[in-house]
Design a protein around this motif. Structure first.
Motif, PDB file in Angstrom:
ATOM      1  N   LEU A  20       0.670  -1.392   0.132  1.00  0.00           N
ATOM      2  CA  LEU A  20       0.261  -0.027  -0.012  1.00  0.00           C
ATOM      3  C   LEU A  20       0.953   1.118   0.120  1.00  0.00           C
ATOM      4  O   LEU A  20       1.770   1.192   0.600  1.00  0.00           O
ATOM      5  CB  LEU A  20      -0.904   0.005   1.266  1.00  0.00           C
ATOM      6  N   LYS A  21       0.407   2.082  -0.692  1.00  0.00           N
ATOM      7  CA  LYS A  21       0.877   3.654  -0.553  1.00  0.00           C
ATOM      8  C   LYS A  21       0.623   4.030   0.572  1.00  0.00           C
ATOM      9  O   LYS A  21      -0.164   4.139   1.382  1.00  0.00           O
ATOM     10  CB  LYS A  21       0.273   4.574  -1.812  1.00  0.00           C
ATOM     11  N   PRO A  22       1.674   5.070   1.252  1.00  0.00           N
ATOM     12  CA  PRO A  22       1.363   5.847   2.424  1.00  0.00           C
ATOM     13  C   PRO A  22      -0.115   6.492   2.365  1.00  0.00           C
ATOM     14  O   PRO A  22      -0.381   7.031   1.614  1.00  0.00           O
ATOM     15  CB  PRO A  22       2.577   6.761   2.293  1.00  0.00           C
ATOM     16  N   GLY A  23      -0.904   6.234   3.365  1.00  0.00           N
ATOM     17  CA  GLY A  23      -2.184   6.690   3.505  1.00  0.00           C
ATOM     18  C   GLY A  23      -3.158   5.951   2.719  1.00  0.00           C
ATOM     19  O   GLY A  23      -4.365   6.208   2.623  1.00  0.00           O
ATOM     20  N   GLY A  24      -2.845   4.571   2.116  1.00  0.00           N
ATOM     21  CA  GLY A  24      -3.699   3.699   1.528  1.00  0.00           C
ATOM     22  C   GLY A  24      -4.562   3.120   2.480  1.00  0.00           C
ATOM     23  O   GLY A  24      -4.508   2.970   3.672  1.00  0.00           O
TER      24      GLY A  24
ATOM     25  N   PHE B  62     -20.737 -11.401   8.289  1.00  0.00           N
ATOM     26  CA  PHE B  62     -19.378 -10.491   8.156  1.00  0.00           C
ATOM     27  C   PHE B  62     -19.291  -9.133   8.736  1.00  0.00           C
ATOM     28  O   PHE B  62     -20.331  -8.325   8.342  1.00  0.00           O
ATOM     29  CB  PHE B  62     -18.606 -10.839   6.907  1.00  0.00           C
ATOM     30  N   GLU B  63     -18.155  -8.915   9.464  1.00  0.00           N
ATOM     31  CA  GLU B  63     -17.983  -7.571   9.620  1.00  0.00           C
ATOM     32  C   GLU B  63     -16.860  -6.812   8.481  1.00  0.00           C
ATOM     33  O   GLU B  63     -16.028  -7.733   8.392  1.00  0.00           O
ATOM     34  CB  GLU B  63     -17.428  -7.465  11.153  1.00  0.00           C
ATOM     35  N   LEU B  64     -17.096  -5.671   8.233  1.00  0.00           N
ATOM     36  CA  LEU B  64     -16.488  -5.150   7.390  1.00  0.00           C
ATOM     37  C   LEU B  64     -15.671  -4.098   7.779  1.00  0.00           C
ATOM     38  O   LEU B  64     -16.060  -3.239   8.471  1.00  0.00           O
ATOM     39  CB  LEU B  64     -17.249  -4.586   6.029  1.00  0.00           C
ATOM     40  N   TYR B  65     -14.265  -4.210   7.567  1.00  0.00           N
ATOM     41  CA  TYR B  65     -13.258  -3.199   8.187  1.00  0.00           C
ATOM     42  C   TYR B  65     -12.526  -2.236   7.050  1.00  0.00           C
ATOM     43  O   TYR B  65     -11.997  -2.980   6.300  1.00  0.00           O
ATOM     44  CB  TYR B  65     -12.206  -4.021   9.140  1.00  0.00           C
ATOM     45  N   LYS B  66     -12.319  -1.307   7.319  1.00  0.00           N
ATOM     46  CA  LYS B  66     -11.614  -0.157   6.600  1.00  0.00           C
ATOM     47  C   LYS B  66     -10.389   0.183   7.554  1.00  0.00           C
ATOM     48  O   LYS B  66     -10.706   0.711   8.482  1.00  0.00           O
ATOM     49  CB  LYS B  66     -12.391   0.873   6.306  1.00  0.00           C
ATOM     50  N   VAL B  67      -9.181  -0.410   7.129  1.00  0.00           N
ATOM     51  CA  VAL B  67      -7.885  -0.123   7.745  1.00  0.00           C
ATOM     52  C   VAL B  67      -7.095   0.705   7.330  1.00  0.00           C
ATOM     53  O   VAL B  67      -6.733   0.414   5.929  1.00  0.00           O
ATOM     54  CB  VAL B  67      -7.377  -1.359   8.224  1.00  0.00           C
ATOM     55  N   ARG B  68      -6.403   1.549   8.142  1.00  0.00           N
ATOM     56  CA  ARG B  68      -5.246   2.329   7.429  1.00  0.00           C
ATOM     57  C   ARG B  68      -4.128   2.193   8.342  1.00  0.00           C
ATOM     58  O   ARG B  68      -4.057   1.961   9.572  1.00  0.00           O
ATOM     59  CB  ARG B  68      -5.482   3.798   7.613  1.00  0.00           C
ATOM     60  N   PHE B  69      -2.845   1.739   7.857  1.00  0.00           N
ATOM     61  CA  PHE B  69      -1.419   1.399   8.463  1.00  0.00           C
ATOM     62  C   PHE B  69      -0.821   2.812   8.901  1.00  0.00           C
ATOM     63  O   PHE B  69      -0.761   3.782   7.890  1.00  0.00           O
ATOM     64  CB  PHE B  69      -0.727   0.522   7.487  1.00  0.00           C
TER      65      PHE B  69
END
Length: 240
Positions: free
Chosen positions: A173-177, A233-240
């Motif tokens: 992933l790109k930074p902020g992806g 299902f639980e849908l998650y949006k995650v940022r690293f």
């Protein structure tokens, strides 16, 4: 019911960096290859008597439990998006309308071949091909993607495996992806019956508590931005 994969699939993942997961990957690929090819599976009478089996056999159940990833992270025009375990996503979701660049990685060679055959016909500019490979070994460069997606398969692997997957996703992933994926919620009324059905269809299911998943995400350096509940299902949006 026979659970023995053919010899080609038994060797499919032998070249991966880690072979610890080869048997499970092969079994899951075999389970989905049969589904994409429309092959019948012999199930015990007690499984066929389950209400969830009748819903599954009707062909409508998959639509009910599919996670609408675009509701938490809609691919944007000209974004580079990686769909991990993509199946035939390109053929059933409106990727052309999103005008995002589609890259796929899939363990089912049948699904891979379907998309690589039909994808260029849909949009040769936006379709960037599907690689054959597992989620823990992504065949892409660091920082290549704006968005990564992985829905419909996390429950077939233990958390130990997903620690590796999260590290790989973070790498590409790109930074902020963002990373969007779904997790089977063992507290949902249908969860145990669905796990039984999937196991008989050829893919054992792990019923991991959501709290343990969230600890794993945090330990990988991820922050949950959005969470959406579904029927299973639980849908998650995650940022690293």
């Amino acid at each position: 019911m026979s659970k023995k994969p053919d010899s080609q699939l038994q060797n499919l993942f032998a070249t991966h960096k880690s072979t610890n997961w080869q048997e499970r990957l092969t079994q899951i690929a075999y389970r989905f290859n049969r589904e994409y090819q429309g092959q019948a599976v012999e199930l015990p009478a007690e499984v066929q008597a389950m209400p969830i089996f009748r819903e599954w056999a009707s062909g409508n159940f998959s639509g009910r439990i599919a996670s609408p990833f675009w509701e938490v992270a809609k691919p944007q025009k000209n974004q580079h998006c990686l769909d991990i375990g993509c199946g035939v996503s390109l053929l059933i979701y409106p990727w052309r309308d999103w005008q995002a660049f589609f890259y796929g990685q899939e363990i089912s060679n049948v699904a891979r071949d379907i998309l690589n055959s039909r994808g260029p016909q849909l949009n040769s500019k936006l379709f960037k091909g599907v690689e054959l490979g597992a989620a823990h070994d992504l065949n892409y460069s660091p920082g290549q993607f704006d968005l990564a997606i992985a829905t419909g398969f996390s429950c077939y692997f233990p958390l130990e495996y997903w620690k590796i997957v999260l590290t790989e996703v973070k790498r590409v992933l790109k930074p902020g992806g963002h990373f969007v994926f779904d997790i089977l919620n063992p507290q949902q009324p249908l969860a145990e019956d669905w796990a039984v059905l999937e196991t008989y269809l050829g893919a054992e299911v792990f019923l991991e508590p959501l709290a343990e998943w969230e600890k794993t995400i945090k330990a990988a350096g991820g922050k949950v931005i959005t969470q959406k509940s579904g029927e299973l299902f639980e849908l998650y949006k995650v940022r690293f």
